[in-house]
Design a protein around this motif. Sequence first.
Motif, short mmCIF file in Angstrom:
data_model
loop_
_atom_site.label_atom_id
_atom_site.label_comp_id
_atom_site.label_asym_id
_atom_site.label_seq_id
_atom_site.Cartn_x
_atom_site.Cartn_y
_atom_site.Cartn_z
N LYS A 105 -7.00 5.45 -15.71
CA LYS A 105 -6.69 4.03 -15.61
C LYS A 105 -5.64 3.78 -14.51
CE LYS A 105 -9.27 2.69 -19.01
NZ LYS A 105 -10.13 3.86 -18.93
N GLY A 106 -5.79 2.67 -13.84
CA GLY A 106 -4.83 2.30 -12.79
C GLY A 106 -5.16 3.03 -11.50
N GLN A 107 -5.28 2.25 -10.45
CA GLN A 107 -5.63 2.84 -9.15
C GLN A 107 -4.42 3.55 -8.55
OE1 GLN A 107 -8.59 2.97 -8.24
NE2 GLN A 107 -9.60 1.34 -9.40
N ILE A 108 -4.69 4.57 -7.74
CA ILE A 108 -3.56 5.25 -7.10
C ILE A 108 -3.73 5.37 -5.58
CG2 ILE A 108 -2.58 6.51 -9.05
CD1 ILE A 108 -4.39 8.79 -8.48
N SER A 109 -4.82 4.83 -5.06
CA SER A 109 -4.94 4.79 -3.59
C SER A 109 -4.60 3.38 -3.12
CB SER A 109 -6.34 5.19 -3.14
OG SER A 109 -7.22 4.11 -3.29
N ILE A 110 -3.98 3.28 -1.95
CA ILE A 110 -3.53 1.98 -1.44
C ILE A 110 -4.69 0.99 -1.36
CG2 ILE A 110 -2.54 0.83 0.62
CD1 ILE A 110 -0.46 2.50 -0.90
N GLY A 111 -5.83 1.46 -0.87
CA GLY A 111 -7.00 0.59 -0.71
C GLY A 111 -7.46 0.02 -2.03
N ASN A 112 -7.58 0.89 -3.04
CA ASN A 112 -8.06 0.43 -4.34
C ASN A 112 -7.05 -0.45 -5.06
OD1 ASN A 112 -10.62 1.56 -4.25
ND2 ASN A 112 -9.90 3.53 -4.99
N ILE A 113 -5.76 -0.17 -4.86
CA ILE A 113 -4.72 -1.01 -5.46
C ILE A 113 -4.82 -2.42 -4.87
CG2 ILE A 113 -2.22 -1.41 -5.60
CD1 ILE A 113 -1.94 1.69 -5.74
N ALA A 114 -4.98 -2.47 -3.54
CA ALA A 114 -5.11 -3.77 -2.87
C ALA A 114 -6.34 -4.51 -3.37
CB ALA A 114 -5.18 -3.57 -1.36
N ALA A 115 -7.44 -3.78 -3.57
CA ALA A 115 -8.68 -4.41 -4.06
C ALA A 115 -8.48 -4.94 -5.48
CB ALA A 115 -9.82 -3.40 -4.01
N ASP A 116 -7.77 -4.20 -6.31
CA ASP A 116 -7.48 -4.66 -7.68
C ASP A 116 -6.62 -5.93 -7.66
OD1 ASP A 116 -8.89 -2.76 -8.98
OD2 ASP A 116 -7.18 -1.77 -9.94
N LEU A 117 -5.64 -5.94 -6.76
CA LEU A 117 -4.78 -7.13 -6.66
C LEU A 117 -5.59 -8.34 -6.18
CD1 LEU A 117 -1.60 -5.50 -5.09
CD2 LEU A 117 -1.69 -6.68 -7.28
N ALA A 118 -6.49 -8.09 -5.24
CA ALA A 118 -7.34 -9.18 -4.74
C ALA A 118 -8.16 -9.77 -5.90
CB ALA A 118 -8.26 -8.67 -3.64
N LYS A 119 -8.61 -8.90 -6.80
CA LYS A 119 -9.39 -9.39 -7.95
C LYS A 119 -8.50 -10.20 -8.90
CE LYS A 119 -13.11 -7.49 -9.34
NZ LYS A 119 -14.40 -6.90 -9.31
N LEU A 126 3.86 -2.10 2.06
CA LEU A 126 3.56 -0.70 1.73
C LEU A 126 4.36 -0.21 0.52
CD1 LEU A 126 3.17 1.43 4.98
CD2 LEU A 126 1.62 1.34 3.05
N ASP A 127 5.64 -0.59 0.48
CA ASP A 127 6.50 -0.16 -0.63
C ASP A 127 6.00 -0.71 -1.97
OD1 ASP A 127 8.04 1.26 1.04
OD2 ASP A 127 9.88 0.09 0.78
N ASP A 128 5.58 -1.97 -1.96
CA ASP A 128 5.08 -2.59 -3.19
C ASP A 128 3.85 -1.84 -3.70
OD1 ASP A 128 6.99 -4.59 -2.98
OD2 ASP A 128 5.69 -5.83 -1.72
N LEU A 129 2.94 -1.54 -2.77
CA LEU A 129 1.70 -0.86 -3.15
C LEU A 129 1.98 0.58 -3.61
CD1 LEU A 129 -0.59 -2.17 -0.26
CD2 LEU A 129 -0.51 -3.01 -2.59
N ALA A 130 2.91 1.24 -2.91
CA ALA A 130 3.27 2.61 -3.30
C ALA A 130 3.92 2.63 -4.68
CB ALA A 130 4.21 3.22 -2.26
N ALA A 131 4.73 1.61 -4.98
CA ALA A 131 5.38 1.53 -6.30
C ALA A 131 4.33 1.42 -7.40
CB ALA A 131 6.33 0.35 -6.34
N ILE A 132 3.31 0.62 -7.15
CA ILE A 132 2.22 0.48 -8.14
C ILE A 132 1.50 1.81 -8.32
CG2 ILE A 132 0.01 -0.67 -8.63
CD1 ILE A 132 1.10 -3.13 -7.15
N ALA A 133 1.24 2.49 -7.18
CA ALA A 133 0.55 3.80 -7.24
C ALA A 133 1.37 4.79 -8.07
CB ALA A 133 0.34 4.34 -5.83
N ASN A 134 2.67 4.82 -7.84
CA ASN A 134 3.54 5.76 -8.58
C ASN A 134 3.58 5.43 -10.07
OD1 ASN A 134 4.15 7.23 -6.31
ND2 ASN A 134 5.94 6.00 -5.81
N GLU A 135 3.62 4.15 -10.36
CA GLU A 135 3.66 3.72 -11.76
C GLU A 135 2.36 4.13 -12.47
OE1 GLU A 135 4.34 -0.38 -14.12
OE2 GLU A 135 5.07 -0.33 -12.06
N ASN A 136 1.24 3.91 -11.78
CA ASN A 136 -0.06 4.28 -12.37
C ASN A 136 -0.16 5.79 -12.57
OD1 ASN A 136 -0.95 1.67 -12.52
ND2 ASN A 136 -2.04 1.72 -10.58
N LEU A 137 0.37 6.52 -11.60
CA LEU A 137 0.33 7.98 -11.70
C LEU A 137 1.17 8.47 -12.89
CD1 LEU A 137 -1.08 10.09 -10.00
CD2 LEU A 137 1.03 10.43 -8.73
#
Lengths: 286, 350
Positions: free
Chosen positions: B165-179, B305-316
């Motif tokens: 659960k939760g995306q960890i690549s920048i591209g997929n996180i951005a796509a999830d946010l777009a949704k 970039l920092d915002d997206l990386a923070a989401i990736a780290n949280e998901n991880l």
Amino acid sequence: MFENLDLSDRGVFLTATTLYGLAAALGLYGILRPKPYPRIGVLPLVAVAFLIQTLALNLRGTVVGGCPLGNPYEVSQFIAWSAALLYFIVGPACRLRLLGFFTAASAATLGLIAALLPAWDYPYTTGRFGGEPWIELHAALAIFSYGVLAILALVSAMFLLQQHGLKHKRHQGIYALLPSVQQLDTIASRLLLTGTICLSAALIFGALFWFENPDRVPVFKLSMTGIVGFGYLLVLLLRLRQQLVTRRHAYATILLFILALLSLWPVQSARHPGSPQAQPDLQQNP
Amino acid sequence: MSHAHPQSLFVLGCSHHETPLEVRERFTLSPERIPALLQALQQCSNLSESLVLATCNRFEIYAHARNEKALPDIREILCQTLEVETALLNAHAYRLQNLNAIQHAFSLAAGLDSQILGETEILGQMKQALAIAQEFENTGPVLNRLFEKSFQSAKIVRTQTGIDKGQISIGNIAADLAKRIFGKLHKNRVLLIGSGEVGQRTAQALKNRGVHDLTVSNRTAENAQALAQTLEARELPFQELTQSLHQFDTIISSTAAPGHILSREDFQTAQRTRPARPFFLIDLAMPRDLDPALDSLENCYLYNLDDLAAIANENLARRSDECQPARTLLNTQAWQLWLQLRRRALMPAD
């Protein structure tokens, strides 16, 4: 339909409120746990609560000999019922899975407040609309529009929550389950249109009665309903002109609904200046 | 490590966990060379079944041995095929046997052993490895069952835990946010500014989620043209950028410009023509391309970039929390398979 059943309508209302509460608790549990939000669970519970509330309204309606909208207790129950009815239409059509949780929580809160304030359920003269079909239609439409506007306020609250999550970079828990801000904004604008049309129609029917019987409609009630109706018309107009959109639109619809709810009490008081002790007990008027 | 029991199941290999990259490079086997290795393993009389799994992070041979001579045979075949010294193989290779081998395969299929925890690519690679081994008739009842059960267990774990659960690549996180902003993305109009690699991957992730309308803009016309061809996108001249902003919903910026290329005022002007439609702004540039003051604009969602990386780290981190429940579930499944294989007298009862 249920007149032969030996049931106390307040007990049945309380059962429905409890079920709404259970549905809300189940929805909250689904939001808080890390696993996916349950697709089933909230909907069946709300459906059963809705049916039981329908039974309770029917029991009360049979006793009062018309649509049970004579005191704040009945009005609260009718608004909760209308909101649940709207949820069954709006929820699946717009794929708003969290709306069930919000509807159940609101219906439970409304039902609980009504249950905890026995003074709201004061007696009144039954058959109060005097067999006037237009006034019955006015009352039913007005309360139904309140149901639509209640759902609108819930959708607006969901919008604000999702927007807050996006702005503050929050993405876990409830934020991941809410629909998109654009979807919520679109649904809100449609609900505003529907609610305003229903409320305007109710006010028109009420106004027709007022023209013919000006002495039977208190000025205070007329003013309050006029202010609420005008408020929604203004918000709709500004929305259509794209001058009141997204966050400000959401705040406006929530505040207007709070005003609409608050206006119910003075409206009822204006109709029954001597309540609760002035009128005979409705249980004595089967 | 325990000694291989006659007729035992084992896995011999090396992975990113224990083996450094420079050693793993020597154990790399191109897909064209796998059939030759499978054929060599098939000819080994001490083996009844074998399968080769070669990915960028691991090289493993799953085998069902007839006797204890199987392991030295496999080592010899492997060293010959990979052209590496036996000492190097012995120094870096791990060997897991029977129940441990089953638990390893199950963990692998569920993504618990992957470099990116919970990723699903390994499942496809395992399926492909099984298909190739079956094609060469290297597998039999034990390995077929082991892999099929691994796939089933992976599915159970993904359903019952939050391991993926939760995306960890920048591209997929951005796509999830777009949704979360727009809902369905098929009508979303995306603009990619600059030719940064992360920007391209983000645009591709959005296309994978249903975006049809993609436009690229670059200061250098040739780069824009090449990028448009790669991403099957339209081109927008860089000088028309500011006055065209209102046409787009999602804007990805990934240029090497030294300062902000779009200001708060630019978007305020653009919003006047579409006040109800939100803007999703993804700033992947360093230094930033988009004025941070944009975040205070109503109906404007700015992520850097920092915002997206923070989401990736949280998901991880959340995925890591799910590791233990997933392992418990997998160990139960592995134990069930182990008992089944023993009941069928295919495995030793040690």
